[in-house]
Design a protein around this motif. Sequence first.
Motif, PDB file in Angstrom:
ATOM      1  N   PRO A 261       0.841  -1.205   0.000  1.00 23.29           N
ATOM      2  CA  PRO A 261       0.000   0.000   0.000  1.00 23.29           C
ATOM      3  C   PRO A 261       0.875   1.254   0.000  1.00 23.29           C
ATOM      4  CG  PRO A 261      -0.734  -1.555   1.674  1.00 23.29           C
ATOM      5  CD  PRO A 261       0.562  -2.068   1.158  1.00 23.29           C
ATOM      6  N   ILE A 262       0.337   2.313  -0.569  1.00 23.11           N
ATOM      7  CA  ILE A 262       1.024   3.607  -0.571  1.00 23.11           C
ATOM      8  C   ILE A 262       1.335   4.015   0.862  1.00 23.11           C
ATOM      9  CG2 ILE A 262       0.581   6.071  -0.963  1.00 23.11           C
ATOM     10  CD1 ILE A 262      -0.738   5.200  -3.607  1.00 23.11           C
ATOM     11  N   ASP A 263       2.528   4.546   1.039  1.00 23.20           N
ATOM     12  CA  ASP A 263       2.989   5.078   2.323  1.00 23.20           C
ATOM     13  C   ASP A 263       3.414   3.999   3.325  1.00 23.20           C
ATOM     14  OD1 ASP A 263       3.068   7.721   1.829  1.00 23.20           O
ATOM     15  OD2 ASP A 263       1.167   8.212   2.803  1.00 23.20           O
ATOM     16  N   GLU A 264       3.188   2.733   2.999  1.00 22.32           N
ATOM     17  CA  GLU A 264       3.542   1.688   3.965  1.00 22.32           C
ATOM     18  C   GLU A 264       4.986   1.250   3.715  1.00 22.32           C
ATOM     19  OE1 GLU A 264       2.079  -2.768   4.313  1.00 22.32           O
ATOM     20  OE2 GLU A 264       0.520  -1.379   4.955  1.00 22.32           O
ATOM     21  N   TRP A 265       5.776   1.208   4.772  1.00 28.24           N
ATOM     22  CA  TRP A 265       7.173   0.806   4.614  1.00 28.24           C
ATOM     23  C   TRP A 265       7.257  -0.691   4.313  1.00 28.24           C
ATOM     24  CZ3 TRP A 265      11.108   3.983   3.969  1.00 28.24           C
ATOM     25  CH2 TRP A 265      10.984   5.299   4.435  1.00 28.24           C
ATOM     26  N   HIS A 266       8.054  -1.006   3.320  1.00 26.61           N
ATOM     27  CA  HIS A 266       8.351  -2.401   2.991  1.00 26.61           C
ATOM     28  C   HIS A 266       9.262  -2.977   4.071  1.00 26.61           C
ATOM     29  CE1 HIS A 266      11.477  -5.021   1.073  1.00 26.61           C
ATOM     30  NE2 HIS A 266      10.402  -5.695   0.768  1.00 26.61           N
ATOM     31  N   ASP A 267       9.107  -4.276   4.361  1.00 26.45           N
ATOM     32  CA  ASP A 267       9.992  -4.914   5.341  1.00 26.45           C
ATOM     33  C   ASP A 267      11.454  -4.702   4.931  1.00 26.45           C
ATOM     34  OD1 ASP A 267       7.828  -5.833   6.715  1.00 26.45           O
ATOM     35  OD2 ASP A 267       7.867  -7.834   5.805  1.00 26.45           O
ATOM     36  N   ALA A 268      12.302  -4.518   5.903  1.00 26.19           N
ATOM     37  CA  ALA A 268      13.702  -4.234   5.598  1.00 26.19           C
ATOM     38  C   ALA A 268      14.348  -5.380   4.823  1.00 26.19           C
ATOM     39  CB  ALA A 268      14.465  -3.989   6.897  1.00 26.19           C
ATOM     40  N   THR A 269      15.156  -5.006   3.856  1.00 29.98           N
ATOM     41  CA  THR A 269      15.986  -5.967   3.137  1.00 29.98           C
ATOM     42  C   THR A 269      17.408  -5.855   3.673  1.00 29.98           C
ATOM     43  OG1 THR A 269      14.685  -5.890   1.105  1.00 29.98           O
ATOM     44  CG2 THR A 269      16.992  -6.520   0.881  1.00 29.98           C
ATOM     45  N   ARG A 270      17.969  -6.989   4.053  1.00 29.90           N
ATOM     46  CA  ARG A 270      19.358  -7.022   4.508  1.00 29.90           C
ATOM     47  C   ARG A 270      20.256  -7.073   3.271  1.00 29.90           C
ATOM     48  NH1 ARG A 270      22.159  -5.877   9.149  1.00 29.90           N
ATOM     49  NH2 ARG A 270      23.692  -7.453   9.699  1.00 29.90           N
ATOM     50  N   LEU A 271      21.065  -6.058   3.106  1.00 31.09           N
ATOM     51  CA  LEU A 271      21.996  -6.043   1.973  1.00 31.09           C
ATOM     52  C   LEU A 271      23.412  -6.279   2.475  1.00 31.09           C
ATOM     53  CD1 LEU A 271      21.058  -2.983  -0.300  1.00 31.09           C
ATOM     54  CD2 LEU A 271      20.746  -5.408  -0.815  1.00 31.09           C
ATOM     55  N   VAL A 272      24.117  -7.185   1.828  1.00 30.60           N
ATOM     56  CA  VAL A 272      25.556  -7.298   2.050  1.00 30.60           C
ATOM     57  C   VAL A 272      26.247  -6.640   0.872  1.00 30.60           C
ATOM     58  CG1 VAL A 272      25.401  -9.388   3.442  1.00 30.60           C
ATOM     59  CG2 VAL A 272      25.677  -9.581   0.949  1.00 30.60           C
ATOM     60  N   SER A 273      27.496  -6.232   1.064  1.00 33.66           N
ATOM     61  CA  SER A 273      28.184  -5.469   0.027  1.00 33.66           C
ATOM     62  C   SER A 273      28.346  -6.309  -1.235  1.00 33.66           C
ATOM     63  CB  SER A 273      29.545  -4.988   0.545  1.00 33.66           C
ATOM     64  OG  SER A 273      30.325  -6.087   0.964  1.00 33.66           O
ATOM     65  N   THR A 274      28.418  -5.608  -2.363  1.00 30.27           N
ATOM     66  CA  THR A 274      28.503  -6.283  -3.651  1.00 30.27           C
ATOM     67  C   THR A 274      29.767  -7.116  -3.791  1.00 30.27           C
ATOM     68  OG1 THR A 274      29.426  -4.223  -4.512  1.00 30.27           O
ATOM     69  CG2 THR A 274      27.075  -4.628  -4.899  1.00 30.27           C
ATOM     70  N   ASP A 275      30.808  -6.795  -3.012  1.00 27.55           N
ATOM     71  CA  ASP A 275      32.054  -7.564  -3.107  1.00 27.55           C
ATOM     72  C   ASP A 275      32.092  -8.688  -2.076  1.00 27.55           C
ATOM     73  OD1 ASP A 275      32.356  -6.170  -0.756  1.00 27.55           O
ATOM     74  OD2 ASP A 275      34.366  -5.400  -1.206  1.00 27.55           O
ATOM     75  N   SER A 276      30.936  -8.998  -1.504  1.00 25.09           N
ATOM     76  CA  SER A 276      30.887  -9.938  -0.387  1.00 25.09           C
ATOM     77  C   SER A 276      30.603 -11.362  -0.855  1.00 25.09           C
ATOM     78  CB  SER A 276      29.793  -9.491   0.582  1.00 25.09           C
ATOM     79  OG  SER A 276      29.624 -10.445   1.587  1.00 25.09           O
ATOM     80  N   ARG A 277      31.001 -12.299  -0.025  1.00 22.76           N
ATOM     81  CA  ARG A 277      30.654 -13.695  -0.258  1.00 22.76           C
ATOM     82  C   ARG A 277      29.606 -14.168   0.746  1.00 22.76           C
ATOM     83  NH1 ARG A 277      33.821 -16.984  -3.081  1.00 22.76           N
ATOM     84  NH2 ARG A 277      35.766 -16.218  -3.930  1.00 22.76           N
ATOM     85  N   SER A 278      29.163 -13.254   1.563  1.00 26.62           N
ATOM     86  CA  SER A 278      28.370 -13.646   2.718  1.00 26.62           C
ATOM     87  C   SER A 278      27.019 -14.228   2.344  1.00 26.62           C
ATOM     88  CB  SER A 278      28.161 -12.433   3.610  1.00 26.62           C
ATOM     89  OG  SER A 278      27.303 -12.752   4.653  1.00 26.62           O
ATOM     90  N   ASP A 279      26.554 -15.147   3.179  1.00 34.90           N
ATOM     91  CA  ASP A 279      25.193 -15.664   3.033  1.00 34.90           C
ATOM     92  C   ASP A 279      24.220 -14.874   3.893  1.00 34.90           C
ATOM     93  OD1 ASP A 279      26.060 -17.680   1.360  1.00 34.90           O
ATOM     94  OD2 ASP A 279      26.533 -19.004   3.051  1.00 34.90           O
ATOM     95  N   ARG A 372       9.330   2.833   0.750  1.00 34.70           N
ATOM     96  CA  ARG A 372       7.882   2.897   0.580  1.00 34.70           C
ATOM     97  C   ARG A 372       7.588   3.713  -0.658  1.00 34.70           C
ATOM     98  NH1 ARG A 372       5.819   7.009   5.332  1.00 34.70           N
ATOM     99  NH2 ARG A 372       7.437   8.589   5.096  1.00 34.70           N
ATOM    100  N   ARG A 373       6.459   3.441  -1.265  1.00 32.96           N
ATOM    101  CA  ARG A 373       6.098   4.262  -2.419  1.00 32.96           C
ATOM    102  C   ARG A 373       5.167   5.357  -1.939  1.00 32.96           C
ATOM    103  NH1 ARG A 373       1.257   2.198  -5.708  1.00 32.96           N
ATOM    104  NH2 ARG A 373       0.499   0.473  -4.425  1.00 32.96           N
ATOM    105  N   LEU A 374       5.314   6.498  -2.625  1.00 29.50           N
ATOM    106  CA  LEU A 374       4.604   7.684  -2.197  1.00 29.50           C
ATOM    107  C   LEU A 374       3.397   7.902  -3.083  1.00 29.50           C
ATOM    108  CD1 LEU A 374       7.741   9.925  -1.727  1.00 29.50           C
ATOM    109  CD2 LEU A 374       6.470   8.672   0.027  1.00 29.50           C
ATOM    110  N   GLY A 375       2.291   8.218  -2.471  1.00 36.12           N
ATOM    111  CA  GLY A 375       1.077   8.491  -3.232  1.00 36.12           C
ATOM    112  C   GLY A 375       1.109   9.876  -3.839  1.00 36.12           C
TER     113      GLY A 375
END
Length: 384
Positions: A261-279, A372-375
Motif C-alpha cells: 500500500p502507498i505510504d507503507e514501509w516495505h519490510d527491511a531488506t538485509r543487503l551485504v556489500s557487492t564484493d561480499s561472499r556472505s550468506d 515505501r512508495r509515495l502516493g
Amino acid sequence: MRRKFVVVSALLVSCAPSTGGEVSADDFDALLRLRTPPAIDVWEVALCRVPADVEAGLYAPFEERLEIDASEIVDRLGPVSDYFGRWSQGAYTIEWRAGAPVALDSSGDPMSCVDQALDVSGGDVRGVLVVADAQHDTDQIGGWGRPGAECDEPCAASTSRRAVYIGASDFMPQWNDDPPLDLVQHELGHVLDWPHSATADGFANGAEVYDSPFDVMSDSAAPRTIDPDRRGAPGVLAVNLHSVGWLDRNEIEFVDPKRHPIDEWHDATRLVSTDSRSDDGSRLMVIPLGDRRFVTVELVAARNDNDHLRSSGVSIHLVEPADNNEGRRNVLLTDTLVGEERSWTWNDGGLEFAVGAVVEDGELVATDVRFRRLGTDRVERVDD
Ligand SMILES: [Zn+2]
C-alpha cells in the motif's frame, strides 16, 4: 521537476496488478541481455605499428613510438586479470598471450590493425587487445571495446571479432612498468556488454558524461584522481555482475512496489556489500517500476577497488532501456546514502528509502534498506 514527479508516481499507481515476482525477474534479465563469458578467457595482445608520417587526427603529432613488445605489455596486465578474478569471485580468468605485431594500413584506421590481429589469432583465442605504438591526441578517445558476435563454442575471436583497441599512452616510458590499467578494464567491460553509467545530473546534461566514481564503466580513473599511485578502476556495479552471471538471481531480492500500500514501509531488506561472499543477505535489491524500468539498490563497501570512496554506502540506480539504441540500457546513479539512517526521496520515482547504519564486521559489510512508495497526494504535498 514537480510535473515529472507526479507523472511517475501516477504511473506506479495505475499499473496493472503484478502477475508475480518471477515475471519481473525475467523482465530484468531480458533488459540486461545475460551473457556469461568463458570461465577461461584467452586474449592475444598485438602491437599496432603506426607509421611516423600518419595523418593527424586520431594520433598525436609525435614521432615517439612504444619500444616495448607485446610480451612486455602482457607482463603488465596481471592486475587486470586479478581485478576480474576478484569481481567474479573466481568464476572468470583472463589469460594474456603475446601475439605478432600488426601494421596500420594507409587508411589510418586502427580497425585495419584490429582486423589483421583477429585474422591471425589462434583458434583458442577469444579476444584480441590491440595497442597502438603511438599515442592518441588528447581530444580523442582512449580506445574502445566490443563484445563481438556470438558463435558456436569454442567461439574463436577470428570468428566473433571480439576485441579491444587502445592508444599507446598508458604504456609510454614515463609510467615505467607500472601503467594505469583502468582504461583496459573499462574497455573489457564493454567486451562483457556493460554499458556506461552516469549520475543523474551528468545524464541530464545531455552529453555523454561519465561522472560516477562507483563504476568501472563511468569515471574509471576516479581512484587515481584521489590517489595518484592508484592504477585500477573502481569496482563493478551489481547489475553488471548479474548480467555476466557473477551474481546469481538467488542473491537478488526482487520487491514489487505494487504489492505494498502507498505510504507503507516495505519490510527491511538485509543487503551485504557487492564484493561480499556472505550468506547473510542479498547482494542486490531490484524494484520494478513498470515499462521495463527498474531501480537497483546495492551496498558498495569502501575497500579494495572502491577504497577511494569516503565511506561505504548504498547506491541507487535507475536501469532502463536506452533511447535510440536497440538492446542497450541506461544506468543512472540517482543517489548514494551513507552512514546513519536517513530518508531520501527519489525525485523521479516516487519512492522513499531509509538506510540503516552500515555494519562492518571483519569481511562482512551489511546494512538494512527499507522503502515505501509515495502516493500522488503526498508527492504534491512534498513538492509544495
Ligand atoms: Zn566506454
